[in-house]
Design an enzyme around this catalytic site. Structure first.
Site, mmCIF file in Angstrom:
data_model
loop_
_atom_site.group_PDB
_atom_site.id
_atom_site.type_symbol
_atom_site.label_atom_id
_atom_site.label_comp_id
_atom_site.label_asym_id
_atom_site.label_seq_id
_atom_site.Cartn_x
_atom_site.Cartn_y
_atom_site.Cartn_z
ATOM 1 N N TYR A 1 4.368 2.445 19.199
ATOM 2 C CA TYR A 1 5.089 3.703 19.017
ATOM 3 C C TYR A 1 5.599 4.234 20.364
ATOM 4 C CZ TYR A 1 2.925 3.129 14.523
ATOM 5 O OH TYR A 1 2.541 2.590 13.325
ATOM 6 N N LYS B 1 -4.209 -7.236 15.403
ATOM 7 C CA LYS B 1 -4.068 -5.803 15.160
ATOM 8 C C LYS B 1 -5.415 -5.193 14.820
ATOM 9 C CE LYS B 1 -1.950 -2.732 11.841
ATOM 10 N NZ LYS B 1 -1.324 -2.631 10.564
ATOM 11 N N ARG C 1 -1.670 6.239 8.122
ATOM 12 C CA ARG C 1 -1.794 6.484 6.678
ATOM 13 C C ARG C 1 -1.253 7.853 6.308
ATOM 14 N NH1 ARG C 1 -7.433 3.143 5.743
ATOM 15 N NH2 ARG C 1 -6.532 1.152 6.394
ATOM 16 N N LYS D 1 -5.899 -9.136 11.208
ATOM 17 C CA LYS D 1 -5.798 -7.688 11.047
ATOM 18 C C LYS D 1 -7.147 -7.165 10.575
ATOM 19 C CE LYS D 1 -3.513 -4.104 8.367
ATOM 20 N NZ LYS D 1 -2.357 -3.755 7.547
ATOM 21 N N CYS E 1 0.806 -1.223 0.000
ATOM 22 C CA CYS E 1 0.000 0.000 0.000
ATOM 23 C C CYS E 1 0.842 1.278 0.000
ATOM 24 C CB CYS E 1 -0.995 0.011 1.157
ATOM 25 S SG CYS E 1 -0.237 0.007 2.782
#
Ligand code: PBG
Length: 325
Positions: A313, A248, A205, A195, A122
């Site tokens: 993160y 996820k 994104r 997912k 992607c």
């Protein structure tokens, strides 16, 4: 007569006692930091929706990983942002693609750092979908060839683990076959097995410049209301040769993590995705939540639900805190 003989508060009365009976722990080695790598030199583009995260050029990425090594993180996972996107995701499987070069640089500098690569199209397609688009839909079997080629090119660059995240059917088998044929029998596959088509990928994104230009990903990613289907996805991926599996997002899907933990004996990863991270950051920035405590409580909940490994993160911040900083 449970009370007053039994008093649950006894073992909670001091921090040393609480620590003694704590059921769930987190180590820096359980945590994997996602990193975004882009072309250029000395590039550090802040990602506005994910404070503290950047699109990094390879030189900056190498510097950024020094602390990851020092803190003893479990590893890093790389996402590439190529200079050119096209219909064929060409840069995804080029030997000198952005991720391939980044892996070589990292493994040269830090041979002991576990470098995982996200295998997906992607970020590389002009339309932002995860595969080859035919008549407005992603063609499953044609996409498998791109995924296999990407995985082999990542392994050749020195990736320790390849992690397909596209949710095409049969990709684990296709990647395993291609890796074995190319001689990479020792490269493990971490499958994003369950997912979901989640709204919580929004900030990612922006970070990866990978939003689909038309439609959405619901014809390949899972429908959020389904749990039994996740167990089927995982079982199939294990049969096809997945060495590790992933659920996820993480916190909205703790039930899926628990079900997977109870049924499958392969290492289980959870991805605390961009939206989960950004929600905590935004609430903390508004003074509505204590950021450190929200971070640690969310990570602990994900471990308690059954995750061995967490992609987050917060990996660096959590590891710093665990190290007493
Ligand atoms: C696909 C991929 C995505 C994420 C990881 N790998 C985005 C998507 O499926 O749209 C999301 C991670 C996050 O939100 O932090 N390459």
């Amino acid at each position: 007569m449970p009370f007053p003989v039994h008093r649950m508060r006894r073992m909670r009365s001091t921090e040393p006692l609480r620590r003694l009976v704590r059921e769930t722990t987190i180590e820096p080695s359980d945590l994997v930091l996602p990193l975004f790598v882009t072309e250029g030199e000395r590039v550090r583009n802040p990602i506005s929706s994910m404070p503290g995260n950047f699109q990094l050029s390879i030189d900056e990425l190498v510097q950024e990983c020094a602390e990851c090594v020092e803190l003893g993180l479990g590893g890093v996972i790389l996402f590439g942002i190529p200079e050119h996107k096209d219909e064929l995701a060409s840069e995804a499987y080029r030997e000198d693609g952005i991720v391939q070069r980044a892996v070589r640089a990292l493994k040269t500098r830090y041979p002991g750092l576990v470098v995982i690569t996200d295998v997906c199209n992607c970020e590389y397609t002009s339309h932002g979908h995860c595969g080859k688009v035919v008549d407005g839909d992603v063609d499953n079997d044609a996409t498998l060839e791109w995924l296999a080629a990407s995985a082999v090119s990542h392994a050749r660059s020195g990736a320790d683990i390849v992690a397909p995240s596209d949710m095409m059917d049969g990709r684990v088998a296709a990647i395993r076959r291609a890796l074995d044929q190319a001689g990479y029998v020792k490269t493990p596959i971490l499958s994003y097995a369950a997912k979901y088509a989640s709204v919580f990928y929004g900030p990612f994104r922006e970070a990866a410049e990978s939003a689909p230009q038309f439609g959405d990903r619901r014809s390949y990613q899972m429908d959020p209301p389904n749990a039994r289907e996740a167990m089927r996805e995982i079982a199939l991926d294990i049969e096809e040769g997945a060495d590790m599996i992933m659920v996820k997002p993480a916190m909205p899907y703790l039930d899926i993590l628990r079900m997977a933990r109870d049924r499958f004996d392969v290492p289980l990863a959870a991805y605390q995705v961009s939206g989960e991270f950004s929600m905590i950051k935004a609430a903390a920035a508004s003074g509505w939540l204590d950021e450190q405590r929200a971070m640690m409580e969310s990570l602990t909940a994900i471990r308690r639900a059954g995750a061995d490994v967490i992609l987050t993160y917060f990996a660096r911040e959590a590891a710093r805190l665990l190290a007493g900083g």
